[in-house]
Design a protein around this motif. Structure first.
Motif, mmCIF file in Angstrom:
data_model
loop_
_atom_site.group_PDB
_atom_site.id
_atom_site.type_symbol
_atom_site.label_atom_id
_atom_site.label_comp_id
_atom_site.label_asym_id
_atom_site.label_seq_id
_atom_site.Cartn_x
_atom_site.Cartn_y
_atom_site.Cartn_z
ATOM 1 N N PRO A 79 0.842 -1.209 0.000
ATOM 2 C CA PRO A 79 0.000 0.000 0.000
ATOM 3 C C PRO A 79 0.868 1.246 0.000
ATOM 4 O O PRO A 79 1.969 1.249 0.530
ATOM 5 N N THR A 95 -7.963 -2.821 -3.710
ATOM 6 C CA THR A 95 -8.946 -2.007 -2.994
ATOM 7 C C THR A 95 -10.136 -1.647 -3.885
ATOM 8 O O THR A 95 -11.271 -1.582 -3.409
ATOM 9 N N ASP A 124 -13.708 -2.697 -2.787
ATOM 10 C CA ASP A 124 -14.743 -1.667 -2.606
ATOM 11 C C ASP A 124 -16.050 -2.089 -3.264
ATOM 12 O O ASP A 124 -17.138 -1.897 -2.711
ATOM 13 N N GLU A 182 -3.109 -3.559 6.236
ATOM 14 C CA GLU A 182 -3.828 -2.469 5.570
ATOM 15 C C GLU A 182 -5.214 -2.937 5.128
ATOM 16 O O GLU A 182 -6.207 -2.216 5.300
ATOM 17 N N LEU A 183 -5.305 -4.125 4.589
ATOM 18 C CA LEU A 183 -6.592 -4.654 4.138
ATOM 19 C C LEU A 183 -7.540 -4.891 5.308
ATOM 20 O O LEU A 183 -8.727 -4.555 5.240
ATOM 21 N N LYS A 215 -8.784 -1.538 6.568
ATOM 22 C CA LYS A 215 -9.647 -0.823 5.623
ATOM 23 C C LYS A 215 -11.017 -1.484 5.480
ATOM 24 O O LYS A 215 -12.011 -0.803 5.215
ATOM 25 N N TYR A 216 -11.059 -2.817 5.689
ATOM 26 C CA TYR A 216 -12.308 -3.551 5.496
ATOM 27 C C TYR A 216 -12.649 -4.346 6.755
ATOM 28 O O TYR A 216 -12.276 -5.530 6.871
#
Length: 255
Positions: A83, A93, A97, A143-144, A147-148
């Protein structure tokens, strides 16, 4: 006594039916992250491993529906997926999304990286040390997960390649040894997340490395390189085998 026993049996059967019914409601949304093997460069019928994995999952009794996006990119390393400055992370992403909007689906990230990291020279960042490989995976995964919320990550072991693998990039025996050194790093990372973030990061397919090494002539596409005919990309049969192995591994995690 008989009445009480009958009542107990009835309650047990009802509970099992409820569990089975709940399991049938499982819906998955999967982002497949990887290199040319994930992308499906070796197959000739247009079906990459993720397609075979999803087809397997759709046949499982406990899974009602599967949506997926394959963002595998040829030649990519963990460096490419970092990222911030990795050129491919936005692909993951963007796919996530779109799938994350399906609130009734469990979002999964299926990752298979390491082949290109292990090369002696050629791919971006190669050779990647086992320590940096683990650090890169951890950066991508964290990071994933952040973010989710509620998402899960499954990391597959890489598959074997021949020790004379040398196309535009140079792999050879040194590369294969490096690739094998990544496996304990994957396992250690999964164990670390098991404590830090329980139920979110899982070990995926662990069987394909040895299986593909044993059945190389049947499962790989022969390719001509600078050190002779080498085996790197699964052929049509190999793609199907690998995808099914991924599907089996995904089906076994706690959804």
């Amino acid at each position: 006594m008989n009445l009480r026993f009958s009542t107990l049996i009835f309650l047990l059967i009802t509970a099992l039916q409820v569990v089975a019914q709940d399991k049938k409601e499982a819906k998955l949304a999967i982002v497949f992250i990887g290199n040319s093997i994930t992308q499906g460069k070796g197959g000739t019928n247009g079906f990459p491993p993720p397609t075979h994995a999803v087809n397997y999952l759709k046949e499982e009794k406990g899974i009602q529906n599967v949506s997926f996006v394959n963002v595998g990119r040829s030649g990519s390393t963990t460096v490419d997926w970092l990222p911030g400055h990795g050129k491919y992370f936005p692909l993951a992403t963007k796919a996530a999304d779109s799938l994350f909007r399906q609130k009734d689906h469990q979002l999964l990230f299926s990752m298979k990286l390491g082949t290109n990291d292990s090369a002696m020279e050629g791919p971006n960042g190669a050779p990647v040390s086992k320590e940096d490989y683990r650090k890169n995976l951890q950066t991508i995964i964290s990071e994933l997960l952040g973010k989710y919320p509620g998402s899960k990550v499954i990391i597959h072991h890489p598959i074997w390649y021949s020790t004379n693998t040398y196309n535009r990039s140079k792999y050879l025996a040194e590369g294969l040894a490096r690739l094998e050194s990544y496996v304990p790093e994957i396992d250690g990372l999964v164990k670390e997340y098991k404590t830090a973030q329980p139920g979110r990061v899982f070990k995926g397919d662990t069987k394909s490395f040895k299986y593909f090494r044993k059945h190389a002539k049947e499962l790989f596409k022969p390719e001509e390189g600078q050190a002779g005919t080498f085996f790197l990309h699964p052929n049509e049969e190999g793609v199907a085998v690998l995808g099914k192995n991924w599907g089996k591994a995904i089906s076994k995690i706690d959804l």
